[in-house]
Write an enzyme that holds these catalytic residues in place. Structure first.
Site, PDB file in Angstrom:
ATOM      1  N   ASP A  29       1.278  -1.224   0.255  1.00 37.75           N
ATOM      2  CA  ASP A  29       0.169  -0.411   0.412  1.00 37.75           C
ATOM      3  C   ASP A  29       1.087   1.135  -0.072  1.00 37.75           C
ATOM      4  O   ASP A  29       1.629   1.246   1.198  1.00 37.75           O
ATOM      5  CB  ASP A  29      -0.797  -0.257   1.201  1.00 37.75           C
ATOM      6  CG  ASP A  29      -1.602   1.134   1.392  1.00 37.75           C
ATOM      7  OD1 ASP A  29      -3.274   0.412   0.942  1.00 37.75           O
ATOM      8  OD2 ASP A  29      -1.612   2.365   0.785  1.00 37.75           O
ATOM      9  N   ASN A  87     -13.460  -2.755   2.928  1.00 41.29           N
ATOM     10  CA  ASN A  87     -13.447  -1.976   3.212  1.00 41.29           C
ATOM     11  C   ASN A  87     -14.655  -1.618   2.147  1.00 41.29           C
ATOM     12  O   ASN A  87     -14.062  -2.013   1.036  1.00 41.29           O
ATOM     13  CB  ASN A  87     -13.008  -0.573   3.018  1.00 41.29           C
ATOM     14  CG  ASN A  87     -11.871  -0.266   4.311  1.00 41.29           C
ATOM     15  OD1 ASN A  87     -12.439  -0.638   4.958  1.00 41.29           O
ATOM     16  ND2 ASN A  87     -10.521   0.803   4.061  1.00 41.29           N
ATOM     17  N   GLY A  93     -15.232   3.421   3.895  1.00 35.67           N
ATOM     18  CA  GLY A  93     -14.769   3.637   4.179  1.00 35.67           C
ATOM     19  C   GLY A  93     -13.703   3.091   3.084  1.00 35.67           C
ATOM     20  O   GLY A  93     -12.887   3.549   3.024  1.00 35.67           O
ATOM     21  N   HIS A  98     -12.603  -0.644  -7.109  1.00 35.25           N
ATOM     22  CA  HIS A  98     -11.972  -1.952  -7.628  1.00 35.25           C
ATOM     23  C   HIS A  98     -11.292  -2.490  -6.304  1.00 35.25           C
ATOM     24  O   HIS A  98     -11.046  -2.105  -5.465  1.00 35.25           O
ATOM     25  CB  HIS A  98     -10.580  -1.796  -8.233  1.00 35.25           C
ATOM     26  CG  HIS A  98     -10.026  -2.594  -8.916  1.00 35.25           C
ATOM     27  ND1 HIS A  98      -9.809  -2.819 -10.235  1.00 35.25           N
ATOM     28  CD2 HIS A  98      -9.555  -3.856  -8.982  1.00 35.25           C
ATOM     29  CE1 HIS A  98      -9.382  -3.474 -10.627  1.00 35.25           C
ATOM     30  NE2 HIS A  98      -8.953  -3.846  -9.641  1.00 35.25           N
ATOM     31  N   HIS A 100     -10.555  -5.107  -3.730  1.00 37.09           N
ATOM     32  CA  HIS A 100      -9.613  -5.403  -2.305  1.00 37.09           C
ATOM     33  C   HIS A 100      -9.066  -5.340  -1.285  1.00 37.09           C
ATOM     34  O   HIS A 100      -9.797  -4.935  -0.577  1.00 37.09           O
ATOM     35  CB  HIS A 100      -8.089  -3.800  -3.363  1.00 37.09           C
ATOM     36  CG  HIS A 100      -9.015  -2.439  -2.068  1.00 37.09           C
ATOM     37  ND1 HIS A 100      -9.873  -1.848  -3.356  1.00 37.09           N
ATOM     38  CD2 HIS A 100      -8.364  -1.695  -1.491  1.00 37.09           C
ATOM     39  CE1 HIS A 100      -9.818  -1.396  -2.761  1.00 37.09           C
ATOM     40  NE2 HIS A 100      -9.132  -0.420  -1.250  1.00 37.09           N
TER      41      HIS A 100
HETATM   42  P1  DGP Z   1      -9.067   1.842   0.596  1.00 39.40           P
HETATM   43  O1  DGP Z   1      -9.897   3.148   1.570  1.00 39.40           O
HETATM   44  O2  DGP Z   1      -9.760   0.677   2.160  1.00 39.40           O
HETATM   45  O3  DGP Z   1     -10.485   2.362  -0.933  1.00 39.40           O
HETATM   46  O4  DGP Z   1      -7.751   1.932   0.197  1.00 39.40           O
HETATM   47  C1  DGP Z   1      -7.056   1.994  -0.602  1.00 39.40           C
HETATM   48  C2  DGP Z   1      -5.958   1.839  -0.909  1.00 39.40           C
HETATM   49  O5  DGP Z   1      -5.128   1.298  -1.888  1.00 39.40           O
HETATM   50  C3  DGP Z   1      -5.362   3.356   0.742  1.00 39.40           C
HETATM   51  O6  DGP Z   1      -4.967   2.090   1.462  1.00 39.40           O
HETATM   52  C4  DGP Z   1      -3.817   3.285  -0.536  1.00 39.40           C
HETATM   53  C5  DGP Z   1      -4.327   2.659  -1.459  1.00 39.40           C
HETATM   54  N1  DGP Z   1      -3.746   3.396  -2.832  1.00 39.40           N
HETATM   55  C6  DGP Z   1      -3.805   4.142  -3.100  1.00 39.40           C
HETATM   56  N2  DGP Z   1      -3.697   5.032  -4.167  1.00 39.40           N
HETATM   57  C7  DGP Z   1      -2.293   3.684  -4.161  1.00 39.40           C
HETATM   58  C8  DGP Z   1      -1.449   3.502  -5.496  1.00 39.40           C
HETATM   59  O7  DGP Z   1      -1.238   4.242  -6.430  1.00 39.40           O
HETATM   60  N3  DGP Z   1      -0.347   2.832  -5.343  1.00 39.40           N
HETATM   61  C9  DGP Z   1      -0.754   1.097  -3.826  1.00 39.40           C
HETATM   62  N4  DGP Z   1       0.328   0.483  -4.159  1.00 39.40           N
HETATM   63  N5  DGP Z   1      -1.595   2.159  -3.128  1.00 39.40           N
HETATM   64  C10 DGP Z   1      -2.459   2.753  -3.602  1.00 39.40           C
END
Ligand code: DGP
Length: 114
Positions: A29, A87, A93, A98, A100
């Site tokens: 992340d 989430n 949240g 997409h 995950h």
């Molecule tokens: P959520 O809040 O559950 O939708 O989590 C999305 C997560 O995705 C958040 O913890 C930050 C991560 N994230 C967003 N953009 C990017 C990215 O470009 N690269 C990576 N590695 N993580 C990302």
């Protein structure tokens, strides 16, 4: 479609990969909230858990969770333990539309979550 996880899946945006196969990939992340914070992501664009249905949806969830467990072993979280977080939509949240699964570890998790 402007989806960051689709772009990462297609190699059009960079990420730190921990695992990948034809269906699923796992990346660090970009904003970690724990010493180990990995996202398990299907390559297929599905906006949230609410859009998953039928046998295909069940099979995909199973693959994502089993991948998370394999990745947890790979990054040495088997003994200490870890948390899996999904989430879903606004109140859950979710910020990236997409599906995950978050794999969190490397510190004591709190309950209840925020
Ligand atoms: P959520 O809040 O559950 O939708 O989590 C999305 C997560 O995705 C958040 O913890 C930050 C991560 N994230 C967003 N953009 C990017 C990215 O470009 N690269 C990576 N590695 N993580 C990302």
């Amino acid at each position: 479609m402007d989806c960051i996880f689709c772009k990462i899946s297609e190699g059009k945006a960079s990420a730190n990969f921990v695992f990948q196969n034809d269906d699923i990939f796992a990346i660090r992340d970009v904003h970690p909230i724990a010493p180990t914070h990995i996202l398990i992501i299907p390559r297929k664009h599905i906006p949230s858990l609410m859009e998953l249905d039928g046998a295909e949806g069940s099979a995909l969830i199973s693959k994502i969770v089993s991948t998370a467990v394999e990745v947890a072993k790979k990054v040495s979280l088997s003994d200490s333990g870890f948390r899996l977080v999904w989430n879903v939509r606004s109140d859950g949240g979710q910020t990236v539309g997409h599906i995950h699964l978050h794999l969190l570890g490397g510190r004591q998790m709190k309950w209840p979550p925020g």
